[in-house]
Design a protein around this motif. Structure first.
Motif, PDB file in Angstrom:
ATOM      1  N   SER A   7      -8.040 -13.186   0.761  1.00  0.00           N
ATOM      2  CA  SER A   7      -9.278 -12.647   1.336  1.00  0.00           C
ATOM      3  C   SER A   7      -9.846 -13.483   2.474  1.00  0.00           C
ATOM      4  O   SER A   7     -10.345 -12.926   3.459  1.00  0.00           O
ATOM      5  N   GLU A  59       0.413  12.512  -1.294  1.00  0.00           N
ATOM      6  CA  GLU A  59       0.652  11.076  -1.547  1.00  0.00           C
ATOM      7  C   GLU A  59       1.985  10.648  -0.915  1.00  0.00           C
ATOM      8  O   GLU A  59       2.080   9.541  -0.361  1.00  0.00           O
ATOM      9  N   PRO A  85      -8.397  -9.225  -7.526  1.00  0.00           N
ATOM     10  CA  PRO A  85      -9.122 -10.249  -8.284  1.00  0.00           C
ATOM     11  C   PRO A  85     -10.495 -10.521  -7.672  1.00  0.00           C
ATOM     12  O   PRO A  85     -10.798 -10.047  -6.582  1.00  0.00           O
ATOM     13  N   HIS A  92       0.865  -1.199   0.000  1.00  0.00           N
ATOM     14  CA  HIS A  92       0.000   0.000   0.000  1.00  0.00           C
ATOM     15  C   HIS A  92       0.898   1.245   0.000  1.00  0.00           C
ATOM     16  O   HIS A  92       0.702   2.178  -0.783  1.00  0.00           O
ATOM     17  N   PHE A 140      -9.206  -3.027  -6.969  1.00  0.00           N
ATOM     18  CA  PHE A 140      -9.864  -3.779  -5.889  1.00  0.00           C
ATOM     19  C   PHE A 140      -9.429  -5.240  -5.853  1.00  0.00           C
ATOM     20  O   PHE A 140      -9.913  -6.020  -5.036  1.00  0.00           O
ATOM     21  N   LYS A 165      -1.550  17.796  -4.015  1.00  0.00           N
ATOM     22  CA  LYS A 165      -1.997  16.392  -4.035  1.00  0.00           C
ATOM     23  C   LYS A 165      -0.813  15.439  -4.036  1.00  0.00           C
ATOM     24  O   LYS A 165      -0.780  14.459  -3.284  1.00  0.00           O
ATOM     25  N   SER A 187       2.519   1.787  -3.278  1.00  0.00           N
ATOM     26  CA  SER A 187       1.542   2.315  -4.254  1.00  0.00           C
ATOM     27  C   SER A 187       1.416   3.826  -4.134  1.00  0.00           C
ATOM     28  O   SER A 187       1.359   4.534  -5.139  1.00  0.00           O
TER      29      SER A 187
HETATM   30  N1  3HC Z   1      -2.258  -4.190  -8.285  1.00  0.00           N
HETATM   31  C1  3HC Z   1      -1.201  -4.971  -7.928  1.00  0.00           C
HETATM   32  N2  3HC Z   1      -1.330  -6.137  -7.236  1.00  0.00           N
HETATM   33  C2  3HC Z   1      -2.579  -6.497  -6.881  1.00  0.00           C
HETATM   34  C3  3HC Z   1      -3.717  -5.735  -7.189  1.00  0.00           C
HETATM   35  C4  3HC Z   1      -3.523  -4.535  -7.924  1.00  0.00           C
HETATM   36  N3  3HC Z   1      -4.547  -3.763  -8.272  1.00  0.00           N
HETATM   37  N4  3HC Z   1      -4.802  -6.366  -6.672  1.00  0.00           N
HETATM   38  C5  3HC Z   1      -4.354  -7.489  -6.079  1.00  0.00           C
HETATM   39  N5  3HC Z   1      -3.016  -7.572  -6.207  1.00  0.00           N
HETATM   40  C6  3HC Z   1      -2.171  -8.669  -5.754  1.00  0.00           C
HETATM   41  C7  3HC Z   1      -2.159  -8.793  -4.242  1.00  0.00           C
HETATM   42  O1  3HC Z   1      -1.175  -7.949  -3.664  1.00  0.00           O
HETATM   43  C8  3HC Z   1      -1.825 -10.278  -4.104  1.00  0.00           C
HETATM   44  O2  3HC Z   1      -0.452 -10.469  -4.380  1.00  0.00           O
HETATM   45  P1  3HC Z   1       0.614 -10.771  -3.198  1.00  0.00           P
HETATM   46  O3  3HC Z   1       0.177 -12.035  -2.505  1.00  0.00           O
HETATM   47  O4  3HC Z   1       1.944 -10.903  -3.896  1.00  0.00           O
HETATM   48  O5  3HC Z   1       0.545  -9.557  -2.288  1.00  0.00           O
HETATM   49  C9  3HC Z   1      -2.571 -10.925  -5.274  1.00  0.00           C
HETATM   50  O6  3HC Z   1      -2.755  -9.887  -6.227  1.00  0.00           O
HETATM   51  C10 3HC Z   1      -3.881 -11.572  -4.886  1.00  0.00           C
HETATM   52  O7  3HC Z   1      -4.800 -10.563  -4.505  1.00  0.00           O
HETATM   53  P2  3HC Z   1      -5.622 -10.659  -3.139  1.00  0.00           P
HETATM   54  O8  3HC Z   1      -6.977 -10.115  -3.373  1.00  0.00           O
HETATM   55  O9  3HC Z   1      -5.531 -12.051  -2.588  1.00  0.00           O
HETATM   56  O10 3HC Z   1      -4.750  -9.701  -2.226  1.00  0.00           O
HETATM   57  P3  3HC Z   1      -5.277  -8.758  -1.041  1.00  0.00           P
HETATM   58  O11 3HC Z   1      -6.122  -9.540  -0.094  1.00  0.00           O
HETATM   59  O12 3HC Z   1      -4.080  -8.072  -0.532  1.00  0.00           O
HETATM   60  O13 3HC Z   1      -6.260  -7.699  -1.744  1.00  0.00           O
HETATM   61  C11 3HC Z   1      -6.010  -5.356  -2.297  1.00  0.00           C
HETATM   62  C12 3HC Z   1      -5.744  -6.813  -2.722  1.00  0.00           C
HETATM   63  C13 3HC Z   1      -7.526  -5.121  -2.292  1.00  0.00           C
HETATM   64  C14 3HC Z   1      -5.329  -4.417  -3.275  1.00  0.00           C
HETATM   65  C15 3HC Z   1      -5.456  -5.160  -0.874  1.00  0.00           C
HETATM   66  O14 3HC Z   1      -4.100  -5.506  -0.875  1.00  0.00           O
HETATM   67  C16 3HC Z   1      -5.581  -3.731  -0.386  1.00  0.00           C
HETATM   68  O15 3HC Z   1      -6.632  -3.324   0.044  1.00  0.00           O
HETATM   69  N6  3HC Z   1      -4.448  -2.997  -0.430  1.00  0.00           N
HETATM   70  C17 3HC Z   1      -4.444  -1.638   0.071  1.00  0.00           C
HETATM   71  C18 3HC Z   1      -5.122  -0.727  -0.897  1.00  0.00           C
HETATM   72  C19 3HC Z   1      -4.141  -0.102  -1.861  1.00  0.00           C
HETATM   73  O16 3HC Z   1      -3.030  -0.503  -1.994  1.00  0.00           O
HETATM   74  N7  3HC Z   1      -4.636   0.909  -2.549  1.00  0.00           N
HETATM   75  C20 3HC Z   1      -3.826   1.634  -3.495  1.00  0.00           C
HETATM   76  C21 3HC Z   1      -3.556   2.932  -2.854  1.00  0.00           C
HETATM   77  S1  3HC Z   1      -2.645   3.916  -3.956  1.00  0.00           S
HETATM   78  C22 3HC Z   1      -3.252   5.424  -3.677  1.00  0.00           C
HETATM   79  O17 3HC Z   1      -4.181   5.594  -2.947  1.00  0.00           O
HETATM   80  C23 3HC Z   1      -2.558   6.526  -4.347  1.00  0.00           C
HETATM   81  C24 3HC Z   1      -3.550   7.549  -4.816  1.00  0.00           C
HETATM   82  O18 3HC Z   1      -2.890   8.436  -5.639  1.00  0.00           O
HETATM   83  C25 3HC Z   1      -4.650   6.923  -5.556  1.00  0.00           C
END
Ligand code: 3HC
Length: 311
Positions: free
Chosen positions: A208, A75, A200, A41, A198, A71, A44
């Motif tokens: 999950s 971040e 897969p 996170h 969000f 902005k 990202s």
């Molecule tokens: N991009 C990259 N990898 C992703 C992904 C995506 N969109 N969605 C899922 N994955 C990866 C997961 O990390 C996991 O891989 P890993 O085991 O190597 O970590 C794999 O795909 C399987 O996915 P899961 O659903 O099982 O993984 P999670 O339970 O972690 O759910 C998630 C995925 C919903 C993205 C969760 O990790 C989450 O809520 N993360 C925090 C939210 C986040 O990172 N948001 C982005 C913020 S960036 C931001 O706000 C900047 C601003 O400018 C927008």
């Protein structure tokens, strides 16, 4: 027996919505899941600064430049809060950065696409930050204390991010035909990768089940994605834009049925084959190396202060 009792006490705290704090006993799998999710996170947030930074010197007005600058700085701060939360789990910032540079850590795949026009600044704020808000509002209630508190701080700033993006899109959509076309083009290019934020489908999510059991996630990937879709399609229609999906259908319950995501693209970009994966990591490594002197100076200052404090 000892661990079984600890596990039961841990799960009882989760079920009672009592926050787990760094010094509390926690299952190793819970700790590892959090180290993974919180550090990714944070990555990202920081990598997400790049597509927007690309337009800082080309903003169409001083006002637009000031808003975008604010902005992007936000971040960076979000990344800081999240790295600090992740470090409470016993892993150093340097280790997180090393895993990122070695390709062992992920960041949101949406940032591996290029920002081609000024309208992309609108689409990123409106859609990418909009998706992040839906996810992060839910994560405010996550079971791990430091992560929850970081989310509460971050959410206070995200609505400004989404609002300024939507203002850019509304301005362009109500402008000249060329501006309107630019806004629609940006929506076309950022819609699907925003839905991918969000994760897969729940049925394909590796984490999950544990994350829901342990309160790391309070809502599933698909539920949060649907909330975002239902909120965003009316916003597009309000400014005369159309999401790039001919199968959108408003259901009697007020929710929208949409086409499925291109999961082959989703996994390809995550595996490193997106348009900007190499560029994003190369830039991060360069900035990290060029910033070494700041870290060294801060460490030297902290050491000097510590010596003075001992006297
Ligand atoms: N991009 C990259 N990898 C992703 C992904 C995506 N969109 N969605 C899922 N994955 C990866 C997961 O990390 C996991 O891989 P890993 O085991 O190597 O970590 C794999 O795909 C399987 O996915 P899961 O659903 O099982 O993984 P999670 O339970 O972690 O759910 C998630 C995925 C919903 C993205 C969760 O990790 C989450 O809520 N993360 C925090 C939210 C986040 O990172 N948001 C982005 C913020 S960036 C931001 O706000 C900047 C601003 O400018 C927008």
């Amino acid at each position: 027996m000892e661990d079984q009792k600890k596990m039961e006490e841990f799960q009882a705290k989760i079920d009672a919505r009592i926050k787990i704090e760094p010094k509390d006993w926690m299952p190793e799998k819970y700790r590892q899941n959090l180290i993974r999710q919180i550090s990714q996170h944070a990555h990202s947030e920081v990598i997400g600064m790049q597509p927007e930074g690309n337009w800082l010197t080309r903003a169409p007005s001083l006002r637009a430049k000031k808003i975008l600058m604010a902005k992007i700085q936000d971040e960076g701060g979000h990344g800081l809060y999240l790295y600090c939360a992740a470090e409470t789990l016993g892993v150093s910032r340097d280790q997180f950065i090393q895993w990122l540079h070695e390709g062992k850590a992920k960041y949101a795949s949406v940032f591996n696409y290029p920002s081609l026009t000024w309208a992309d600044m609108g689409a990123i704020g409106w859609l990418v930050d909009g998706a992040a808000i839906v996810n992060q509002v839910s994560l405010q209630r996550t079971s791990y204390g430091p992560y929850s508190r970081a989310m509460i701080r971050i959410c206070k700033e995200e609505s400004f991010h989404q609002r300024q993006g939507y203002e850019i899109m509304a301005h362009l959509a109500n402008g000249t035909p060329e501006q309107r076309a630019m806004a629609q083009d940006a929506l076309n290019r950022w819609w699907w990768s925003s839905l991918m934020m969000f994760g897969p489908h729940d049925s394909d999510s590796a984490h999950s089940k544990d994350s829901m059991k342990w309160g790391i996630k309070l809502e599933t990937n698909d539920d949060l994605r649907q909330q975002f879709i239902d909120k965003t399609i009316p916003q597009a229609e309000l400014i005369g834009l159309k999401v790039p999906d001919d199968n959108v259908e408003l259901l009697p319950n007020g929710s929208y049925k949409t086409s499925d995501i291109d999961w082959e693209e989703f996994w390809n970009v995550i595996k490193g084959y997106g348009p900007c994966n190499t560029k994003r990591l190369k830039h991060h490594k360069k900035a990290h190396d060029e910033g070494a002197w700041v870290r060294e100076a801060a460490a030297a200052y902290a050491e000097k202060k510590a010596v003075e404090a001992v006297g």
